[in-house]
Write a protein that holds these residues in place. Structure first.
Motif, short mmCIF file in Angstrom:
data_model
loop_
_atom_site.label_atom_id
_atom_site.label_comp_id
_atom_site.label_asym_id
_atom_site.label_seq_id
_atom_site.Cartn_x
_atom_site.Cartn_y
_atom_site.Cartn_z
N ARG A 59 -16.57 8.74 -4.35
CA ARG A 59 -15.55 7.76 -4.73
C ARG A 59 -15.78 7.32 -6.18
O ARG A 59 -16.93 7.19 -6.62
N GLY A 71 -3.68 -0.38 -6.23
CA GLY A 71 -3.60 0.95 -6.83
C GLY A 71 -2.39 1.19 -7.70
O GLY A 71 -2.27 2.23 -8.35
N ASP A 89 -3.87 5.15 -7.99
CA ASP A 89 -4.88 5.62 -7.02
C ASP A 89 -4.43 6.95 -6.40
O ASP A 89 -5.20 7.90 -6.30
N ALA A 90 -3.16 7.01 -5.99
CA ALA A 90 -2.65 8.22 -5.34
C ALA A 90 -2.54 9.36 -6.34
O ALA A 90 -2.98 10.49 -6.08
N GLY A 93 -5.84 10.62 -7.35
CA GLY A 93 -6.51 11.22 -6.19
C GLY A 93 -6.32 12.73 -6.12
O GLY A 93 -7.17 13.45 -5.58
N GLY A 98 -12.98 12.83 -4.75
CA GLY A 98 -13.19 11.66 -3.88
C GLY A 98 -12.03 10.69 -3.93
O GLY A 98 -10.99 10.97 -4.53
N THR A 99 -12.20 9.52 -3.30
CA THR A 99 -11.16 8.49 -3.35
C THR A 99 -11.30 7.68 -4.64
O THR A 99 -12.32 7.73 -5.32
N VAL A 100 -10.24 6.92 -4.93
CA VAL A 100 -10.16 6.21 -6.21
C VAL A 100 -9.90 4.73 -5.99
O VAL A 100 -9.09 4.36 -5.13
N GLU A 101 -10.60 3.89 -6.74
CA GLU A 101 -10.32 2.45 -6.74
C GLU A 101 -9.99 2.08 -8.19
O GLU A 101 -10.84 2.19 -9.08
N GLU A 246 -12.35 1.51 1.25
CA GLU A 246 -11.39 2.55 0.90
C GLU A 246 -10.07 2.25 1.62
O GLU A 246 -10.07 1.74 2.72
N HIS A 247 -8.97 2.54 0.93
CA HIS A 247 -7.69 2.32 1.60
C HIS A 247 -6.81 3.52 1.42
O HIS A 247 -7.11 4.45 0.70
#
Ligand code: BGC
Length: 247
Positions: A59, A71, A89-90, A93, A98-101, A246-247
């Protein structure tokens, strides 16, 4: 524990591994010029390249110089307006494993200062201000962030505060520190009329020269320079990514 932070700015995009115990960069950070025009896709491409070059697959935390909620970018005062309404964020991504904040750049810098720097263990109302192209703000109440405060845009003598008091105004108008400090002082006067912080932390590149202008300020609130300086955004982004769900 390690994290990864990326700082998206108008002129450069910087990323690095971060030691989350110490609040320090691990090794050298990588800085790539921000593509011009700084549209979302080319910027995502640069971020993806930076993350890949470190071999990081987890992440990541990313700063953005505008209001960021869940995001999505809501403002873009000093970057391309096409960011407004973009789900960063999307979008990002798709360019990283990984995921993004994503969070506001000043909020990220403030989070880092509160944990590891000038705001460590400080209770009460602490205001972090970053002086750069614009003025960023991060407000903390007993260590908790009130996100997206955007105090760079309070009205001072009929103008956006950051227009006259950002560090870029000093460079653009070739002002000496005493002259620029008078503008910062006026800006802080207006800010203090509506807010009674216990401490103001000043960051941004110009905080390296704090001795030239901070002693000239006449605020009622104590003003101290940031301690993490250039790295605060990267460190704060990495920390936020590691601590927020994470969302
Ligand atoms: C933006 C803020 C940002 C600040 C510093 C301002 O113009 O509105 O969101 O934190 O600049 O980059």
């Amino acid at each position: 524990m390690q994290g990864f932070g990326v700082d998206i700015g108008g002129s450069g995009i910087k990323g690095c591994l971060v030691d989350l115990e110490k609040g320090e960069l691990v090794g050298e950070r990588l800085r790539i010029e921000t593509p011009q025009p700084a549209l979302p896709d080319p910027v995502y491409g640069v971020v993806g390249g930076i993350v890949e070059s470190f071999g990081w697959t987890g992440r990541i935390g990313v700063t953005f110089p505008g209001v960021m909620k869940h995001g999505v970018a809501y403002t873009a005062a000093n970057v391309d307006k096409s960011w407004i309404g973009t789900d960063v964020d999307a979008g990002l991504g798709a360019f990283v494993p990984g995921t993004v904040e994503t969070l506001n750049d000043a909020d990220a810098a403030g989070i880092a200062e509160m944990r590891y720097g000038a705001g460590r263990d400080r209770q009460g109302v602490v205001l972090m201000l970053t002086f750069g192209t614009g003025i960023g703000s991060a407000l903390f109440v007993d260590g908790h962030l009130v996100p997206n405060t955007e105090f760079g845009h309070i009205q001072v003598d009929g103008e956006d505060g950051e227009k006259r008091a950002a560090a870029s105004a000093r460079e653009r108008e070739d002002l000496g520190y005493p002259e620029w400090a008078r503008r910062v002082d006026r800006y802080l006067d207006v800010l203090e009329a509506g807010l009674w912080p216990d401490l103001i932390i000043v960051g941004g590149g110009v905080s390296k020269k704090a001795h030239k202008w901070v002693p000239l300020l006449s605020t009622r609130t104590p003003v101290v320079p940031a301690q993490l300086q250039n790295d605060a955004g990267i460190v704060g982004a990495a920390l936020a990514a590691s601590e927020r769900p994470e969302h």
